[in-house]
Write a protein that holds these residues in place. Structure first.
Motif, PDB file in Angstrom:
ATOM      1  N   LEU A  26      20.590  -8.789 -13.241  1.00 49.89           N
ATOM      2  CA  LEU A  26      19.498  -8.984 -14.191  1.00 49.89           C
ATOM      3  C   LEU A  26      19.796 -10.159 -15.117  1.00 49.89           C
ATOM      4  O   LEU A  26      18.916 -10.987 -15.395  1.00 49.89           O
ATOM      5  CB  LEU A  26      19.262  -7.715 -15.008  1.00 49.89           C
ATOM      6  CG  LEU A  26      18.074  -7.781 -15.977  1.00 49.89           C
ATOM      7  CD1 LEU A  26      16.767  -7.964 -15.207  1.00 49.89           C
ATOM      8  CD2 LEU A  26      18.007  -6.515 -16.838  1.00 49.89           C
ATOM      9  N   CYS A  27      21.044 -10.251 -15.592  1.00 52.22           N
ATOM     10  CA  CYS A  27      21.426 -11.383 -16.449  1.00 52.22           C
ATOM     11  C   CYS A  27      21.290 -12.696 -15.698  1.00 52.22           C
ATOM     12  O   CYS A  27      20.802 -13.704 -16.232  1.00 52.22           O
ATOM     13  CB  CYS A  27      22.849 -11.205 -16.950  1.00 52.22           C
ATOM     14  SG  CYS A  27      23.065  -9.878 -18.162  1.00 52.22           S
ATOM     15  N   MET A  28      21.707 -12.692 -14.456  1.00 51.95           N
ATOM     16  CA  MET A  28      21.609 -13.889 -13.619  1.00 51.95           C
ATOM     17  C   MET A  28      20.150 -14.332 -13.480  1.00 51.95           C
ATOM     18  O   MET A  28      19.826 -15.521 -13.600  1.00 51.95           O
ATOM     19  CB  MET A  28      22.214 -13.581 -12.252  1.00 51.95           C
ATOM     20  CG  MET A  28      22.299 -14.758 -11.313  1.00 51.95           C
ATOM     21  SD  MET A  28      23.025 -14.235  -9.731  1.00 51.95           S
ATOM     22  CE  MET A  28      22.653 -15.685  -8.744  1.00 51.95           C
ATOM     23  N   LEU A  29      19.265 -13.377 -13.233  1.00 51.68           N
ATOM     24  CA  LEU A  29      17.846 -13.671 -13.067  1.00 51.68           C
ATOM     25  C   LEU A  29      17.233 -14.205 -14.363  1.00 51.68           C
ATOM     26  O   LEU A  29      16.606 -15.273 -14.375  1.00 51.68           O
ATOM     27  CB  LEU A  29      17.102 -12.413 -12.615  1.00 51.68           C
ATOM     28  CG  LEU A  29      15.578 -12.519 -12.505  1.00 51.68           C
ATOM     29  CD1 LEU A  29      15.189 -13.371 -11.299  1.00 51.68           C
ATOM     30  CD2 LEU A  29      14.943 -11.128 -12.410  1.00 51.68           C
ATOM     31  N   LEU A  30      17.419 -13.464 -15.456  1.00 49.40           N
ATOM     32  CA  LEU A  30      16.746 -13.802 -16.709  1.00 49.40           C
ATOM     33  C   LEU A  30      17.336 -15.028 -17.396  1.00 49.40           C
ATOM     34  O   LEU A  30      16.639 -15.714 -18.150  1.00 49.40           O
ATOM     35  CB  LEU A  30      16.778 -12.606 -17.664  1.00 49.40           C
ATOM     36  CG  LEU A  30      16.075 -11.331 -17.184  1.00 49.40           C
ATOM     37  CD1 LEU A  30      16.054 -10.285 -18.292  1.00 49.40           C
ATOM     38  CD2 LEU A  30      14.664 -11.621 -16.691  1.00 49.40           C
ATOM     39  N   LEU A  31      18.615 -15.311 -17.141  1.00 50.01           N
ATOM     40  CA  LEU A  31      19.267 -16.467 -17.769  1.00 50.01           C
ATOM     41  C   LEU A  31      19.308 -17.679 -16.841  1.00 50.01           C
ATOM     42  O   LEU A  31      19.965 -18.671 -17.134  1.00 50.01           O
ATOM     43  CB  LEU A  31      20.682 -16.092 -18.218  1.00 50.01           C
ATOM     44  CG  LEU A  31      20.773 -14.907 -19.190  1.00 50.01           C
ATOM     45  CD1 LEU A  31      22.214 -14.655 -19.591  1.00 50.01           C
ATOM     46  CD2 LEU A  31      19.898 -15.142 -20.417  1.00 50.01           C
ATOM     47  N   GLU A  32      18.621 -17.580 -15.717  1.00 51.60           N
ATOM     48  CA  GLU A  32      18.438 -18.691 -14.779  1.00 51.60           C
ATOM     49  C   GLU A  32      19.756 -19.230 -14.229  1.00 51.60           C
ATOM     50  O   GLU A  32      19.952 -20.433 -14.080  1.00 51.60           O
ATOM     51  CB  GLU A  32      17.641 -19.825 -15.446  1.00 51.60           C
ATOM     52  CG  GLU A  32      16.264 -19.372 -15.917  1.00 51.60           C
ATOM     53  CD  GLU A  32      15.526 -20.430 -16.725  1.00 51.60           C
ATOM     54  OE1 GLU A  32      16.181 -21.371 -17.224  1.00 51.60           O
ATOM     55  OE2 GLU A  32      14.304 -20.313 -16.858  1.00 51.60           O
TER      56      GLU A  32
END
Length: 335
Positions: free
Chosen positions: A302-308
């Motif tokens: 999720l962090c990877m997705l939202l923080l690009e």
């Protein structure tokens, strides 16, 4: 031979390493607030390991080896968890939770046989959650409703991150496209499971793929799923299109759990009826455990997705092989 680690041309992180660390903390905090409020979940502590003879560990696709170690004070070895799919259901009974309420926890695991690439690590961190439901709620409509609540929590978190970090440009679609694995196979009969996911999610950037585990008309399952926690007719994976990597990213695997009927049917299909000897399975057959819905939501994913980010190593600390290190050197800051 396809490279397992991909660094897009001209990739540059939207956030510095320092800001990334701060943003990871905010992402987790804000998402927990949004998720627990909508699903009525209470935080609990969770085990890092379980008794190897309890039947509580998740066997994933049936081939992954759990990390096992002996404990001199005990008569049986212990296993580091793969996930908490089964443990949570027993905890709900032990903690006396009732219909409409549930639990969530930080789950940390080691998956030693995981292949390393942009999205996979041997270290797994996720929010594991489980909620008590009624027998009448064991249906696709209730599953879809719960999926939408999770998506709404992700969208809310993303919005708050945009406000805090204007350099982030990601825009997630709150409209979930629901599709079964058989419908996917019908759409793309010449593709394998991952190719089907890529093709569909690219056109439908927020997708929930349902009914994973059972064989399709082709004679093969879309993907492996343990036969003794999710009901294969009432489960699925939540995927988002990740623009920087041009790929579909699975954020959550979840489902309505087996009852006494679906447990027996699925164990027979999987040639795994020997598991009925375990206390966990006997409790389900005897209707001694609550009916539940639950799943895992990847924290680093999720962090990877939202923080690009384009590599999971940008948002978590793990071990990487030389091929990964060489591909990322000078281009990506692995933690």
């Amino acid at each position: 031979m396809k490279e397992k680690t991909i660094v897009p041309k001209d990739y540059q992180s939207s956030l510095s390493v320092y800001d990334t660390q701060k943003a990871i903390g905010l992402t987790k905090h804000w998402f927990e607030e949004a998720l627990t409020g909508s699903l009525k979940l209470k935080r609990v502590s969770a085990p890092l390991f379980v008794d190897a003879s309890s039947g509580l560990n998740d066997n994933l696709n049936g081939v992954e080896r759990p990390v096992q170690f002996d404990v001199p004070a005990l008569a049986t070895p212990a296993e580091v968890v793969h996930s908490l799919a089964k443990w949570k259901r027993t905890a709900l009974k032990q903690y006396d939770f009732h219909i409409g309420n549930g639990i969530y926890t930080d789950m940390n695991a080691i998956r030693r046989d995981e292949e390393l690439d942009n999205l996979h690590s041997i270290y797994v961190d996720q929010w594991d959650w489980e909620r008590v439901i009624s027998r009448e709620q064991r249906n696709l409509d209730y599953l879809k409703q719960t999926v939408q609540q999770i998506v709404n929590a992700i969208i809310e978190t993303s919005s708050r991150l945009h406000t805090k970090y204007p350099s982030l440009s990601i825009e997630l679609d709150s409209n979930v496209s629901f599709i079964t694995t058989q419908e996917l196979e019908n759409l793309y009969p010449d593709f394998n499971d991952k190719e089907r996911e890529q093709a569909y999610v690219k056109e439908h950037p927020t997708t929930f793929i349902m009914q994973i585990g059972d064989k399709l008309l082709s004679g093969k399952p879309h993907d492996g799923r343990s036969p003794d926690y999710d009901d294969w007719q009432l489960n699925g994976d939540l995927l988002f299109w990740h623009e920087p990597l041009q790929t579909a990213v699975e954020i959550s695997s979840m489902g309505i759990r087996v009852d006494e009927t679906s447990l027996k049917e699925q164990l027979e299909k999987a040639n795994a009826t020997d598991r009925l000897k375990y206390p966990y399975h006997q409790q389900i057959l005897a209707n001694e455990l609550p009916l539940t819905i639950g799943g895992g939501i990847g924290q680093s994913r999720l962090c990877m997705l939202l923080l690009e980010k384009v590599h999971i190593g940008e948002v978590q600390v793990s071990l990487w092989d030389e091929e990964t290190l060489d591909a990322c050197r000078g281009k990506i800051n692995l933690l």
